[in-house]
Scaffold this motif. Structure first.
Motif, PDB file in Angstrom:
ATOM      1  N   ASN A 121      -2.629  41.993  39.511  1.00 33.44           N
ATOM      2  CA  ASN A 121      -1.665  41.033  40.101  1.00 33.44           C
ATOM      3  C   ASN A 121      -0.976  40.137  38.989  1.00 33.44           C
ATOM      4  OD1 ASN A 121      -0.537  38.943  41.355  1.00 33.44           O
ATOM      5  ND2 ASN A 121      -2.540  38.527  42.486  1.00 33.44           N
ATOM      6  N   PRO A 122       0.341  40.540  38.991  1.00 34.66           N
ATOM      7  CA  PRO A 122       0.790  39.509  38.024  1.00 34.66           C
ATOM      8  C   PRO A 122       1.011  37.999  38.289  1.00 34.66           C
ATOM      9  CG  PRO A 122       2.625  40.529  39.342  1.00 34.66           C
ATOM     10  CD  PRO A 122       1.143  41.155  39.793  1.00 34.66           C
ATOM     11  N   ASN A 123       0.429  37.621  39.438  1.00 34.82           N
ATOM     12  CA  ASN A 123       0.428  36.179  39.814  1.00 34.82           C
ATOM     13  C   ASN A 123      -0.868  35.625  39.836  1.00 34.82           C
ATOM     14  OD1 ASN A 123       3.573  35.844  40.751  1.00 34.82           O
ATOM     15  ND2 ASN A 123       2.919  37.672  41.813  1.00 34.82           N
ATOM     16  N   ARG A 124      -1.746  36.325  39.329  1.00 26.34           N
ATOM     17  CA  ARG A 124      -3.334  35.718  39.402  1.00 26.34           C
ATOM     18  C   ARG A 124      -3.297  34.459  38.704  1.00 26.34           C
ATOM     19  NH1 ARG A 124      -6.807  35.926  35.714  1.00 26.34           N
ATOM     20  NH2 ARG A 124      -5.518  37.750  34.677  1.00 26.34           N
ATOM     21  N   ALA A 125      -2.931  34.578  37.365  1.00 28.01           N
ATOM     22  CA  ALA A 125      -3.176  33.341  36.572  1.00 28.01           C
ATOM     23  C   ALA A 125      -2.308  32.193  36.945  1.00 28.01           C
ATOM     24  CB  ALA A 125      -2.532  33.560  35.154  1.00 28.01           C
ATOM     25  N   LEU A 126      -1.129  32.167  37.553  1.00 31.45           N
ATOM     26  CA  LEU A 126      -0.401  31.423  38.241  1.00 31.45           C
ATOM     27  C   LEU A 126      -1.339  30.792  39.394  1.00 31.45           C
ATOM     28  CD1 LEU A 126       1.985  29.402  38.757  1.00 31.45           C
ATOM     29  CD2 LEU A 126       3.140  31.383  39.731  1.00 31.45           C
ATOM     30  N   VAL A 127      -1.599  31.739  40.402  1.00 35.30           N
ATOM     31  CA  VAL A 127      -2.464  31.183  41.560  1.00 35.30           C
ATOM     32  C   VAL A 127      -3.730  30.354  41.001  1.00 35.30           C
ATOM     33  CG1 VAL A 127      -3.661  31.998  43.388  1.00 35.30           C
ATOM     34  CG2 VAL A 127      -1.442  32.927  42.985  1.00 35.30           C
ATOM     35  N   GLU A 128      -4.227  30.906  39.908  1.00 37.11           N
ATOM     36  CA  GLU A 128      -5.603  30.208  39.348  1.00 37.11           C
ATOM     37  C   GLU A 128      -5.234  29.083  38.943  1.00 37.11           C
ATOM     38  OE1 GLU A 128      -8.378  34.332  38.457  1.00 37.11           O
ATOM     39  OE2 GLU A 128      -7.052  33.175  36.583  1.00 37.11           O
ATOM     40  N   ALA A 129      -4.227  28.885  38.216  1.00 39.95           N
ATOM     41  CA  ALA A 129      -3.556  27.568  37.465  1.00 39.95           C
ATOM     42  C   ALA A 129      -3.142  26.631  38.613  1.00 39.95           C
ATOM     43  CB  ALA A 129      -2.322  27.666  36.794  1.00 39.95           C
ATOM     44  N   LEU A 130      -2.820  26.849  39.973  1.00 38.36           N
ATOM     45  CA  LEU A 130      -2.433  26.157  40.877  1.00 38.36           C
ATOM     46  C   LEU A 130      -3.542  25.443  41.558  1.00 38.36           C
ATOM     47  CD1 LEU A 130       0.500  28.144  42.642  1.00 38.36           C
ATOM     48  CD2 LEU A 130       0.969  25.798  41.327  1.00 38.36           C
ATOM     49  N   ILE A 131      -4.548  26.435  41.621  1.00 39.95           N
ATOM     50  CA  ILE A 131      -5.801  25.921  42.316  1.00 39.95           C
ATOM     51  C   ILE A 131      -6.608  24.955  41.394  1.00 39.95           C
ATOM     52  CG2 ILE A 131      -8.142  26.872  43.014  1.00 39.95           C
ATOM     53  CD1 ILE A 131      -6.799  29.279  44.068  1.00 39.95           C
ATOM     54  N   ALA A 132      -6.583  25.197  40.051  1.00 39.76           N
ATOM     55  CA  ALA A 132      -7.213  24.378  39.242  1.00 39.76           C
ATOM     56  C   ALA A 132      -6.600  23.168  39.254  1.00 39.76           C
ATOM     57  CB  ALA A 132      -7.283  25.058  37.705  1.00 39.76           C
ATOM     58  N   ALA A 133      -5.344  23.086  39.458  1.00 39.91           N
ATOM     59  CA  ALA A 133      -4.336  21.682  39.438  1.00 39.91           C
ATOM     60  C   ALA A 133      -4.592  21.077  40.935  1.00 39.91           C
ATOM     61  CB  ALA A 133      -3.224  21.830  39.132  1.00 39.91           C
ATOM     62  N   ASP A 134      -5.690  21.496  41.512  1.00 36.35           N
ATOM     63  CA  ASP A 134      -5.910  20.890  43.195  1.00 36.35           C
ATOM     64  C   ASP A 134      -4.635  21.239  43.967  1.00 36.35           C
ATOM     65  OD1 ASP A 134      -8.359  20.045  42.618  1.00 36.35           O
ATOM     66  OD2 ASP A 134      -7.545  17.985  41.584  1.00 36.35           O
ATOM     67  N   VAL A 135      -3.875  22.085  43.795  1.00 36.94           N
ATOM     68  CA  VAL A 135      -2.766  22.574  44.633  1.00 36.94           C
ATOM     69  C   VAL A 135      -3.701  23.304  45.909  1.00 36.94           C
ATOM     70  CG1 VAL A 135      -0.718  23.981  45.130  1.00 36.94           C
ATOM     71  CG2 VAL A 135      -1.106  22.750  43.191  1.00 36.94           C
ATOM     72  N   GLU A 136      -3.411  23.073  47.053  1.00 37.54           N
ATOM     73  CA  GLU A 136      -4.023  23.788  48.100  1.00 37.54           C
ATOM     74  C   GLU A 136      -3.151  25.134  48.157  1.00 37.54           C
ATOM     75  OE1 GLU A 136      -5.811  22.002  51.728  1.00 37.54           O
ATOM     76  OE2 GLU A 136      -4.676  20.494  51.166  1.00 37.54           O
ATOM     77  N   VAL A 137      -3.611  26.171  48.121  1.00 34.94           N
ATOM     78  CA  VAL A 137      -3.340  27.241  48.303  1.00 34.94           C
ATOM     79  C   VAL A 137      -3.875  28.165  49.697  1.00 34.94           C
ATOM     80  CG1 VAL A 137      -2.619  29.878  47.321  1.00 34.94           C
ATOM     81  CG2 VAL A 137      -2.969  27.811  45.886  1.00 34.94           C
ATOM     82  N   ILE A 138      -2.886  28.229  50.690  1.00 35.04           N
ATOM     83  CA  ILE A 138      -3.463  28.402  52.062  1.00 35.04           C
ATOM     84  C   ILE A 138      -2.724  29.879  52.517  1.00 35.04           C
ATOM     85  CG2 ILE A 138      -3.535  27.748  54.359  1.00 35.04           C
ATOM     86  CD1 ILE A 138      -3.069  24.831  53.247  1.00 35.04           C
ATOM     87  N   LEU A 139      -3.451  30.731  52.668  1.00 37.27           N
ATOM     88  CA  LEU A 139      -2.900  32.089  53.295  1.00 37.27           C
ATOM     89  C   LEU A 139      -2.936  31.991  54.800  1.00 37.27           C
ATOM     90  CD1 LEU A 139      -1.762  34.931  52.961  1.00 37.27           C
ATOM     91  CD2 LEU A 139      -4.116  35.657  52.687  1.00 37.27           C
ATOM     92  N   CYS A 140      -1.869  32.402  55.529  1.00 36.26           N
ATOM     93  CA  CYS A 140      -1.688  32.856  56.805  1.00 36.26           C
ATOM     94  C   CYS A 140      -2.670  33.930  57.072  1.00 36.26           C
ATOM     95  CB  CYS A 140      -0.261  33.173  57.265  1.00 36.26           C
ATOM     96  SG  CYS A 140      -0.140  33.817  58.970  1.00 36.26           S
TER      97      CYS A 140
END
Length: 181
Positions: A121-140
């Motif tokens: 997944n080319p977006n894994r590191a970005l998603v992990e960084a968002l979550i580490a920065a307390d961004v809520e990542v919510i999936l439908c």
């Protein structure tokens, strides 16, 4: 990956004629170090509200072809970085991203992405960084169910909602402002 994104960003600026010899280089961080490049805007005509709570929810349904990094997922990182880099207190910044549609695949583990698309997944590191920065990542949950994605295939920290609509309304009821591109 970071160098590639910055290179593409600089090429687009140069191509569009916006990059001049005296134009500063894009900054990264201070909230998310490897993603979300932004340029300073000296003396903006619209003042940045430094002492207000800036809560944004990003509605993301689009995704590039598998194997390409998502510029849509990078937007929340840019939002946090440019505001914190411009002097807004990190305490006044909140971001959430609600994912649905084609973008659902961007939240898969490398193993699940590999199984479906034959690559990590080319977006894994970005998603992990968002979550580490307390961004809520919510999936439908509806997109996940209709797409045949199991919760066990999602990156750690991704939250599953009943639907994107449910998450978007709930976050807006909490004072988040919708940003949809």
């Amino acid at each position: 990956m970071k160098a590639f994104i910055v290179t593409v960003f600089l090429c687009l600026l140069n191509w569009s004629g916006l990059l001049h010899a005296d134009t500063p280089k894009p900054s990264m961080g201070p909230v998310i170090e490897n993603f979300g490049p932004y340029l300073p805007v000296p003396e903006p005509g619209f003042a940045t509200p430094m002492d207000q709570s800036l809560k944004a929810v990003f509605d993301v349904a689009q995704s590039p072809e598998p194997g390409e990094p998502s510029r849509y997922l990078e937007t929340p990182a840019r939002y946090l970085n440019m505001h914190a880099g411009s002097g807004v207190s990190k305490d006044n910044l909140r971001a959430a991203v609600v994912i649905h549609g084609k973008a659902t695949r961007d939240l898969l583990t490398d193993e699940a992405f590999q199984k479906r698309f034959g690559m990590d997944n080319p977006n894994r590191a970005l998603v992990e960084a968002l979550i580490a920065a307390d961004v809520e990542v919510i999936l439908c949950g509806q997109s996940a169910a209709f797409g045949g994605y199991d919760k066990s295939e999602l990156l750690p920290g991704v939250k599953l909602a009943l639907s994107a609509m449910t998450a978007l309304v709930g976050l807006q009821n909490q004072g988040y402002r919708l940003i949809a591109f």
